[in-house]
Write a protein that holds these residues in place. Structure first.
Motif, mmCIF file in Angstrom:
data_model
loop_
_atom_site.group_PDB
_atom_site.id
_atom_site.type_symbol
_atom_site.label_atom_id
_atom_site.label_comp_id
_atom_site.label_asym_id
_atom_site.label_seq_id
_atom_site.Cartn_x
_atom_site.Cartn_y
_atom_site.Cartn_z
ATOM 1 N N LEU A 402 11.968 19.122 0.290
ATOM 2 C CA LEU A 402 11.920 17.875 1.028
ATOM 3 C C LEU A 402 12.322 16.724 0.119
ATOM 4 C CD1 LEU A 402 8.657 18.310 3.141
ATOM 5 C CD2 LEU A 402 10.997 19.055 3.647
ATOM 6 N N GLN A 403 12.873 15.685 0.718
ATOM 7 C CA GLN A 403 13.384 14.530 -0.002
ATOM 8 C C GLN A 403 13.153 13.286 0.844
ATOM 9 O OE1 GLN A 403 17.637 15.314 -0.300
ATOM 10 N NE2 GLN A 403 17.956 15.118 1.896
ATOM 11 N N ILE A 404 13.488 12.120 0.301
ATOM 12 C CA ILE A 404 13.565 10.930 1.139
ATOM 13 C C ILE A 404 15.029 10.615 1.408
ATOM 14 C CG2 ILE A 404 11.343 9.940 0.474
ATOM 15 C CD1 ILE A 404 12.926 7.968 -1.354
ATOM 16 N N TRP A 405 15.273 10.036 2.608
ATOM 17 C CA TRP A 405 16.641 9.723 3.002
ATOM 18 C C TRP A 405 16.588 8.579 4.015
ATOM 19 C CZ3 TRP A 405 20.696 12.211 0.656
ATOM 20 C CH2 TRP A 405 21.975 11.895 1.107
ATOM 21 N N THR A 406 17.658 7.814 4.063
ATOM 22 C CA THR A 406 17.748 6.743 5.057
ATOM 23 C C THR A 406 17.418 7.293 6.439
ATOM 24 O OG1 THR A 406 19.424 5.582 3.753
ATOM 25 C CG2 THR A 406 19.270 5.034 6.103
ATOM 26 N N CYS A 407 16.541 6.620 7.148
ATOM 27 C CA CYS A 407 16.079 7.098 8.451
ATOM 28 C C CYS A 407 17.237 7.113 9.439
ATOM 29 C CB CYS A 407 14.950 6.221 8.970
ATOM 30 S SG CYS A 407 13.487 6.211 7.890
ATOM 31 N N GLY A 408 17.445 8.251 10.068
ATOM 32 C CA GLY A 408 18.553 8.386 10.998
ATOM 33 C C GLY A 408 18.164 8.916 12.355
ATOM 34 N N GLY A 409 16.899 9.282 12.518
ATOM 35 C CA GLY A 409 16.428 9.738 13.819
ATOM 36 C C GLY A 409 16.671 11.196 14.115
ATOM 37 N N GLY A 410 17.184 11.966 13.149
ATOM 38 C CA GLY A 410 17.453 13.381 13.360
ATOM 39 C C GLY A 410 16.199 14.233 13.364
ATOM 40 N N ALA A 411 16.336 15.444 13.879
ATOM 41 C CA ALA A 411 15.195 16.362 13.971
ATOM 42 C C ALA A 411 14.628 16.705 12.601
ATOM 43 C CB ALA A 411 15.616 17.637 14.699
ATOM 44 N N ASN A 412 15.458 16.648 11.565
ATOM 45 C CA ASN A 412 14.984 16.967 10.214
ATOM 46 C C ASN A 412 14.164 15.834 9.611
ATOM 47 O OD1 ASN A 412 17.426 15.458 10.064
ATOM 48 N ND2 ASN A 412 17.635 16.000 7.904
ATOM 49 N N GLN A 413 13.958 14.736 10.369
ATOM 50 C CA GLN A 413 13.111 13.628 9.911
ATOM 51 C C GLN A 413 11.944 13.365 10.858
ATOM 52 O OE1 GLN A 413 15.722 10.243 9.328
ATOM 53 N NE2 GLN A 413 16.539 11.064 7.407
ATOM 54 N N LYS A 414 11.691 14.274 11.783
ATOM 55 C CA LYS A 414 10.585 14.095 12.720
ATOM 56 C C LYS A 414 9.406 14.990 12.309
ATOM 57 C CE LYS A 414 12.918 11.194 15.129
ATOM 58 N NZ LYS A 414 12.582 9.738 15.025
ATOM 59 N N TRP A 415 8.207 14.376 12.298
ATOM 60 C CA TRP A 415 7.021 15.065 11.791
ATOM 61 C C TRP A 415 5.847 14.829 12.740
ATOM 62 C CZ3 TRP A 415 8.355 18.179 7.991
ATOM 63 C CH2 TRP A 415 9.503 17.871 7.246
ATOM 64 N N TYR A 416 5.000 15.839 12.851
ATOM 65 C CA TYR A 416 3.904 15.813 13.816
ATOM 66 C C TYR A 416 2.634 16.351 13.159
ATOM 67 C CZ TYR A 416 7.998 15.460 16.783
ATOM 68 O OH TYR A 416 9.192 15.058 17.324
ATOM 69 N N ARG A 417 1.541 15.653 13.381
ATOM 70 C CA ARG A 417 0.252 16.122 12.869
ATOM 71 C C ARG A 417 -0.335 17.126 13.825
ATOM 72 N NH1 ARG A 417 -3.195 10.895 11.299
ATOM 73 N NH2 ARG A 417 -4.715 12.565 11.085
ATOM 74 N N SER A 418 -0.867 18.210 13.260
ATOM 75 C CA SER A 418 -1.455 19.248 14.121
ATOM 76 C C SER A 418 -2.626 19.914 13.415
ATOM 77 C CB SER A 418 -0.394 20.287 14.488
ATOM 78 O OG SER A 418 0.112 20.924 13.339
#
Length: 418
Positions: A402-418
């Protein structure tokens, strides 16, 4: 448009006079993205549903009044009162703030003719909070020269003054923009016309005076996010204030008011109908979400944020991995903005703000490299960099770093608490 407002005079909640100002900048309306408002909310700690008999005053245990005229630093025309003809319950579960045209000279006003009266309610003496969710459901008034607002000021304003105290405008609307609201931050070096914010415009020519809408701010360490009806329209971090001081890490109090006239909205004209009403269905505040019990963070392909090999050494890689219920995937959301597993913190390597900086486990140290906020759009953002937690290469294979990257709204930047 650019707006410059001089410092205002105000009596804060029946206390000594303090300098207060209501200001905003012109709207910038980015394309809105759907958001699930509810991600960051902790326990409900303040609520007023405005249930009560018609004509009664709002709850004095929750709301006090600013009283007076004088323009309030913006050349406004109204005189604020504590009378029920300017602020009272309607018996249907709403608080109604009413701006009225009055006989000149009423209320002993020393500014202009004071031909208008209205109300300005605040929680300076009853409720303050640092961080959390602040929300109101409102139906706005309409007309040239009408200016409703739902906003917050730092509770240290009496000691440090404005704008050093900070101001968070959750919602402002001016009558000549019936379809647009604004959300703005003000602080030292970015106040008045230099305030930092954005705007939201209803689609299809709808007007905010035609129906109730919900106005929300999610306030976390290092990030403030605005929503209308659950749609995120603006988000600001320390990276957005041009190197100036971020003054949003201490308690604030809430204000609701209905102004008439002023530098920004202009004055009423022949088209303006009185009385005008700001109708408030509820005001609710949630505490910051400290996470409670720990849990998983899932993302691309339903896989988990994972500490490689369950290692606890500083610098251990954080990666995407099939969820397995181990402690390496059990993350706690702390009140200081950090996210923790195995007794250490989710950390951006070297405190970098560059695209591609790797994310690792590191001893918790309170730096910006270890601050995170989960937005209503499910972006896990490091405010110091103003960038998103990202799955490298959009690769869902186990052990992808994992890395940080400019936010682009892609699925690889979406996270959910469970």
């Amino acid at each position: 448009m650019k707006l410059l407002h001089p410092l205002a005079r105000a009596a804060v909640a029946l206390a000594a006079a303090l300098p207060i100002i209501v200001t905003a900048t012109a709207a910038e309306t980015p394309a809105p993205a759907s958001a699930d408002v509810g991600v960051n909310a902790g326990p409900l700690v303040f609520a007023d549903e405005f249930n009560g008999s018609a004509g009664t005053a709002p709850d004095a245990a929750k709301w006090r009044y600013d009283i007076g005229g004088g323009g309030w630093g913006n050349n406004e025309l109204e005189y604020y009162t504590n009378r029920t003809d300017n602020a009272s319950l309607d018996g249907a579960g709403n608080l109604v703030i009413t701006a009225r045209r009055n006989n000149p000279g009423n209320y002993g006003c020393w500014y202009g003719t004071c031909q208008y009266t209205s109300a300005r309610l605040l929680t300076a003496q009853t409720f303050t909070q640092t961080y959390g969710r602040f929300e109101a459901r409102m139906k706005l008034p309409r007309g040239q020269g009408i200016w409703p607002a739902f906003w917050m000021l730092g509770n240290d304003i009496g000691g440090v003054g404005w704008p050093q105290s900070g101001e968070i405008d959750i919602m402002e609307n001016v009558g000549f923009e019936p379809s647009t609201v604004h959300g703005t931050l003000h602080g030292p070096g970015y106040s008045g016309g230099a305030g930092v914010g954005g705007g939201y415009t209803l689609p299809g020519g709808q007007k905010f005076a035609d129906a109730f809408h919900t106005f929300t701010v999610d306030w976390a360490p290092g990030a403030i996010t605005w929503y209308v009806d659950g749609i995120q329209f603006s988000r600001k971090t320390p990276a957005d204030i041009g190197g100036n001081r971020w003054v949003f890490d201490h308690p604030f109090f809430m204000i609701m008011n209905l102004a008439v006239g002023g530098n920004w909205p202009g004055n009423p004209d022949g088209s303006t109908v009185f009385p005008q009403q700001l109708v408030i269905d509820y005001v609710r505040v949630n505490a910051p979400d400290t996470g409670g019990s720990a849990g998983r963070i899932t993302g691309l392909a339903g896989k988990c944020v994972d500490v490689q090999g369950s290692g606890t050494a500083d610098g251990t890689r954080v990666q995407l991995y099939t969820c397995n219920g181990t402690g390496a995937q059990n993350w706690t959301w702390a009140a200081d903005g950090s996210v923790r597993a195995l007794g250490k913190c989710l950390d951006v390597s070297g405190g970098s703000t560059a695209d591609g900086a790797r994310v690792q486990l590191w001893t918790c140290n309170g730096t910006g490299a270890q601050k995170w906020t989960l937005s209503g759009a499910n972006d896990l953002v490091n405010p110091q960099a103003n960038k998103c937690l990202d799955v490298t290469g959009n690769n869902s294979a186990d052990a992808t770093p994992l890395q940080i990257w400019t936010c682009g709204g892609g699925a690889n930047q979406k996270w959910y608490r469970s």
